[in-house]
Design a protein around this motif. Structure first.
Motif, PDB file in Angstrom:
ATOM      1  N   VAL A 187     -10.373  46.581 -37.557  1.00  0.00           N
ATOM      2  CA  VAL A 187     -11.641  46.120 -36.997  1.00  0.00           C
ATOM      3  C   VAL A 187     -11.744  46.567 -35.535  1.00  0.00           C
ATOM      4  O   VAL A 187     -12.773  47.097 -35.096  1.00  0.00           O
ATOM      5  CB  VAL A 187     -11.755  44.580 -37.117  1.00  0.00           C
ATOM      6  N   SER A 212     -14.495  49.301 -33.812  1.00  0.00           N
ATOM      7  CA  SER A 212     -15.266  48.955 -32.623  1.00  0.00           C
ATOM      8  C   SER A 212     -14.934  49.907 -31.469  1.00  0.00           C
ATOM      9  O   SER A 212     -15.822  50.356 -30.744  1.00  0.00           O
ATOM     10  CB  SER A 212     -14.964  47.505 -32.224  1.00  0.00           C
ATOM     11  N   GLN A 216     -17.603  39.445 -32.006  1.00  0.00           N
ATOM     12  CA  GLN A 216     -18.402  39.108 -33.188  1.00  0.00           C
ATOM     13  C   GLN A 216     -17.719  39.646 -34.456  1.00  0.00           C
ATOM     14  O   GLN A 216     -17.603  38.958 -35.459  1.00  0.00           O
ATOM     15  CB  GLN A 216     -19.798  39.737 -33.026  1.00  0.00           C
ATOM     16  N   ARG A 217     -17.249  40.891 -34.363  1.00  0.00           N
ATOM     17  CA  ARG A 217     -16.580  41.507 -35.523  1.00  0.00           C
ATOM     18  C   ARG A 217     -15.324  40.720 -35.893  1.00  0.00           C
ATOM     19  O   ARG A 217     -15.055  40.471 -37.061  1.00  0.00           O
ATOM     20  CB  ARG A 217     -16.186  42.957 -35.188  1.00  0.00           C
ATOM     21  N   TYR A 231     -14.373  38.851 -39.260  1.00  0.00           N
ATOM     22  CA  TYR A 231     -13.160  39.143 -40.023  1.00  0.00           C
ATOM     23  C   TYR A 231     -12.429  37.850 -40.406  1.00  0.00           C
ATOM     24  O   TYR A 231     -12.018  37.660 -41.551  1.00  0.00           O
ATOM     25  CB  TYR A 231     -12.228  40.054 -39.216  1.00  0.00           C
ATOM     26  N   THR A 257     -20.214  41.608 -41.018  1.00  0.00           N
ATOM     27  CA  THR A 257     -20.139  41.416 -39.573  1.00  0.00           C
ATOM     28  C   THR A 257     -18.887  42.077 -38.994  1.00  0.00           C
ATOM     29  O   THR A 257     -18.923  42.642 -37.911  1.00  0.00           O
ATOM     30  CB  THR A 257     -20.139  39.908 -39.238  1.00  0.00           C
ATOM     31  N   SER A 258     -17.790  42.052 -39.749  1.00  0.00           N
ATOM     32  CA  SER A 258     -16.558  42.603 -39.189  1.00  0.00           C
ATOM     33  C   SER A 258     -16.519  44.124 -39.247  1.00  0.00           C
ATOM     34  O   SER A 258     -15.913  44.741 -38.387  1.00  0.00           O
ATOM     35  CB  SER A 258     -15.342  41.996 -39.892  1.00  0.00           C
ATOM     36  N   VAL A 259     -17.151  44.747 -40.225  1.00  0.00           N
ATOM     37  CA  VAL A 259     -16.995  46.203 -40.369  1.00  0.00           C
ATOM     38  C   VAL A 259     -18.327  46.962 -40.397  1.00  0.00           C
ATOM     39  O   VAL A 259     -18.363  48.125 -40.767  1.00  0.00           O
ATOM     40  CB  VAL A 259     -16.200  46.558 -41.651  1.00  0.00           C
ATOM     41  N   TRP A 260     -19.415  46.312 -39.998  1.00  0.00           N
ATOM     42  CA  TRP A 260     -20.722  46.956 -40.146  1.00  0.00           C
ATOM     43  C   TRP A 260     -20.761  48.313 -39.447  1.00  0.00           C
ATOM     44  O   TRP A 260     -20.085  48.530 -38.444  1.00  0.00           O
ATOM     45  CB  TRP A 260     -21.859  46.057 -39.637  1.00  0.00           C
TER      46      TRP A 260
END
Lengths: 438, 471
Positions: free
Chosen positions: B38, B42, B54-55, B59, B183-186
């Motif tokens: 993650v 980012s 946020q990510r 996760y 949210t974690s890997v968008w």
């Protein structure tokens, strides 16, 4: 203090003089209850009612034999519950005993379950076995099967003509925190046609205490080939009652069931009304009415389970809700792959008569056959202002106009009751209990 | 009698959409997911610290949250999260014009007809291939009016304030397991901001495609229509046919500020080994309108329940959807309408068709909170079953905590009526033609709301799916 254990089971079974297989079934049911988990809140059918309120282990006591002998009912009370409606054949049970010996009638046998279980073990076993119930349903229903005491088998022989309606009144005088387990097995023989009114009344011995009592009931209806039954269940439990009900009907080939469930009492009800259409050409007409008032919480689940081809079901449940009452309706139509050419309908209509009443409705369909007609409809809303305005413009005061509209809302259900004197009594009772102002 | 053609549906999908060009990614993370990965995603994107936060929050929620217990638990539990590639960067930089886009990606989109569609109809177009947007353009006049249409990664760089203000406010990281995963890997997705009072006349469009196998696609879309603004957004999705399954898990947030109007159109035609598990939700403020038009034709399992939170007086929400489940498919789709203000209105219309052993389920919620006086909601679900093995379910929920409301629900399930068929055939149509005509009539309320080229496309897709339906 007596508890919900094997000792209580043995005492009850001995008193009722039951055959060994039925006692064994009681014991197995208790074990089954112990191994099953309580329904999980993620289950849509159960999440809106706190099922722990229906757990007898939460401070309730089973019905000890010595309690049954004491009937704390006044003659006036008894008379009011058993006043004949018309020309019906009346059978009254008070605290698990027939008030007078059940009348000997052609084609009709009314007896305690233990006796029927001895005489016709296979038929009774088939009727009360748990097949097709979910684990969650069994968790509560197994308690009834373990501890049932006020139990009745009502059997109509084959090819019996309609005759006068049968009315079975069950009166339960209960102490605070008492748990009662009524069980009724109704068998309508092949080709017979019968009207049956099944009435449940609970009367607390000490109403002032406000303590709850528990009613865990079970009703099994079996229609043999080409039988026809008009069945009315009248629930008149006391407003301190908490009720669980498992009510099932099994319809063989060519049968017709018209069933009307009228809910007038209880503080909390969780009722599962299930219809299994197992024979081709079976027809079920299912109606229900809930009159919610005070802080009542009524959680009603229905299942229209089509397992054979050419079956028809038509369900209509209506609720009029005043004060802070809350109605939850979940209904499922399930059509098995084999049930082609099936026609199923389901409707739930809720009338909100106060700003604090609440209704939740989940009508569900699971259809695995393609050649079917299947519909459902649901609506929730207040009294139609245009209708009220129309009546008021004719000089009818608002309160009376509202009452008229509510009575009109209830009427389609009342009309399904196949006994005119009972229709009349229901209309009077319902109109009397509608509070002014809405 | 008409002949009964035997058609393998996937065969047509392969020819039309199932092609795949050799993967040539600049960066491909190892399969599986952990905190390091993650951070790596980012870091590669050069994101601000708050987005990494946020990510990571996403996760943690993803790891903790249970799988949904509804829809199709067997399929859900068969997802192997450890063998999925969570991030793939197909090309080093984003092309400004079509000519800059690498040849094999261009070939893919040429076959999908993207630039042609753009030239003819569309105000702006953005195409996502694997994880990032590769091509993006918008008409000049829209740019002049201040309309922002970017892919989400560029928006985070170019419009950091707007993104930070709205990102994750409608669908928080803890919303559900798949929203947390997104949210974690968008990566990629669309960002649209339409300024006050601007009405975008032509639809904005994006196209999403998965090319690599075992690939997860996690686009993130955020659309904000400021007061009185209007916009229509269209997305389409396809993937090639690989033997191993792919996961598509998008999050789409729409914000309609007072008196704005957003219409969001999706035609989902993922190949039949894609798990399509998406979270789509909108907020409609006072007097605003949000419409979801949702067509589900592809995927192995779709779970999608677009929702509108009606937060301001007079807000309006509509979901109009069509689902088609052929053999091996389960379309579990529906809608959510949350009435939290007076005079709000919602309409849900769901049309579903199941064929072969396909299964369609409508799952929905209408919730009216106390105080949402004069709320009105109508739900209508119709299902057609074409074969004996087909299955159709309806699971609507209505929770009403307010008296002065009008709430209605109706559903029907049936097969094509013999009388209907007989009538059409007595007028000279063959049986397949008659069936096609009846199915077209059945989905007409949906199709007539689509822009012309999409309506044509949808009709053609349904026609493909319908082949071999007779018998």
């Amino acid at each position: 203090m007596t508890e919900f254990n094997l000792t209580t089971i043995d005492q009850t079974a001995r008193r009722l003089n039951e055959p060994a297989w039925l006692i064994e079934l009681r014991r197995r049911s208790l074990a089954r209850h112990a191994e099953l988990a309580w329904p999980h809140p993620s289950d849509d059918i159960w999440r809106r009612t706190d099922v722990r309120l229906l757990d007898p282990a939460q401070g309730f006591a089973p019905t000890a034999p010595e309690l049954l002998a004491r009937v704390a009912l006044s003659d006036a009370q008894l008379a009011s519950f058993t006043r004949p409606l018309g020309e019906e054949r009346l059978i009254v049970r008070v605290n698990g005993s027939f008030l007078s010996p059940p009348p000997a009638m052609d084609h009709l046998r009314v007896e305690e379950l233990g006796r029927a279980a001895g005489a016709r073990p296979e038929a009774i076993r088939r009727a009360i076995e748990a097949d097709g119930l979910t684990d969650a349903e069994q968790k509560l229903a197994s308690l009834n099967l373990a501890f049932h005491h006020d139990d009745v088998a009502l059997t109509v022989a084959p090819q019996a003509g309609p005759g006068a309606p049968i009315r079975l009144v069950r009166i339960m005088a209960v102490r605070p925190q008492q748990a009662v387990f009524p069980l009724t097995v109704i068998t309508i023989g092949a080709g017979s046609a019968v009207t049956l009114i099944d009435e449940y009344v609970s009367v607390p011995e000490a109403p002032g205490t406000g303590a709850p009592h528990l009613v865990n009931g079970r009703i099994e209806i079996v229609l043999e080939q080409n039988a026809s039954l008009h069945y009315v269940r009248l629930q008149r439990l006391d407003l301190h009652a908490r009720e669980f009900l498992l009510q099932r009907a099994t319809l063989a080939q060519g049968t017709t069931l018209t069933m009307t469930n009228i809910n007038l009492g209880s503080a909390l009800t969780k009722a599962h009304v299930m219809t299994k259409l197992v024979g081709p050409g079976a027809t079920a007409k299912l109606y229900g009415f809930v009159f919610g008032h005070g802080a009542q919480h009524i959680d009603q689940h229905t299942l229209q389970d089509h397992r054979a081809p050419n079956t028809v079901s038509d369900l209509q449940f209506r609720a009029a809700l005043q004060d802070e009452s809350r109605m939850i309706y979940t209904g499922l139509i399930r059509i098995a792959k084999a049930a082609q050419q099936t026609n199923a309908y389901q409707a739930n209509h809720n009338l909100l008569l106060s700003r604090t009443a609440r209704a939740e409705t989940i009508p569900m369909l699971e259809i695995l056959a393609d050649d079917v007609q299947c519909k459902h409809g649901a609506s929730t809303g207040p009294i139609d202002e245009e209708q009220a305005f129309y009546l008021m413009s004719r000089g009818i005061p608002r309160e009376r106009a509202q009452r008229l509209i509510v009575m009109g809302f209830i009427e389609p259900i009342v009309q399904q009751v196949a006994f005119a004197p009972l229709q009349e009594r229901l209309r009077r009772e319902l109109e009397g209990s509608l509070s002014d102002g809405g | 009698m008409a002949t009964k053609p035997q058609v393998n549906i996937n065969e047509d999908y392969d020819r039309l959409y199932g092609f795949h060009v050799p993967e040539r990614s600049v960066f491909k993370a190892e399969p599986g997911l952990d905190e390091t990965k993650v951070k790596q995603i980012s870091g590669m994107k050069g994101e601000p610290a708050w987005m990494l936060e946020q990510r990571l929050r996403g996760y943690r929620h993803f790891m903790r949250k249970p799988m949904p217990t509804w829809a199709n638990t067997d399929l859900l539990n068969s997802i192997k999260f450890d063998s999925i590639y969570y991030y793939l960067k197909p090309t080093a930089k984003q092309g400004e014009s079509w000519e800059d886009v690498p040849a094999e990606i261009k070939e893919t989109f040429d076959r999908l007809g993207i630039p042609e569609a753009e030239r003819k109809f569309l105000a702006g177009v953005s195409a996502q291939y694997e994880s990032e947007s590769v091509y993006h353009s918008m008409h000049e006049d829209l740019q002049k009016q201040g309309v922002i249409f970017l892919d989400m990664d560029s928006a985070l760089k170019e419009q950091p304030e707007l993104v930070r203000r709205y990102f994750g406010t409608i669908i928080p990281p803890a919303d559900n397991k798949f929203a947390a995963l997104n949210t974690s890997v968008w990566s990629g997705g669309s960002f649209i901001y339409v300024p006050k009072g601007v009405r975008v006349g032509m639809p904005l469009q994006a196209y999403f495609r998965i090319n690599a196998k075992n690939m997860g696609q996690f686009e993130r879309t955020l659309i904000i229509a400021d007061e009185g603004a209007e916009v229509t957004y269209i997305e389409g999705c396809t993937a090639p046919t690989y033997s191993s399954d792919s996961l598509h898990s998008a999050v789409v947030e729409l914000i309609a500020l007072p008196h704005a109007k957003i219409r969001y159109v999706t035609i989902q035609n993922w190949s039949k080994n894609v798990y399509n598990l998406v979270t789509k939700r909108a907020v409609a403020h006072e007097g605003a309108t949000v419409e979801w038009l949702d067509g589900n034709l592809g995927s192995k399992l779709t779970m999608k329940y677009p929702g509108v939170y009606l937060m301001g007086r007079g807000a309006r929400g509509e979901v109009l959807s069509v689902a088609f489940a052929g053999s091996g498919q389960h379309q579990d789709a529906g809608a959510k309408m949350i009435h939290a203000a007076p005079d709000t209105a919602s309409v849900i219309t769901s049309k579903s068709i199941s064929k072969g052993d396909g299964r369609t389920s409508y799952r929905g919620l209408v919730k009216v909170h106390a105080g949402a006086e004069r709320a009105k909601s109508t739900v209508r679900c119709d299902a057609l079953m074409l074969n004996e093995e087909s299955r159709s379910d309806t699971y609507p929920t209505m929770e009403i905590d307010e008296q002065r409301v009008q709430i209605g629900h109706e559903a029907t399930v049936s097969k094509i009526g013999d009388e209907q068929l007989f009538y059409a055939m007595s007028r000279g149509l063959t049986e397949p033609e008659a069936m096609m005509m009846i199915v077209n009539g059945f989905i007409e309320p949906f199709v007539k709301e689509l822009p012309l080229e999409y309506a044509v496309e949808l009709n053609r897709l349904v026609q493909l799916e319908m082949e071999g339906a007779v018998g």
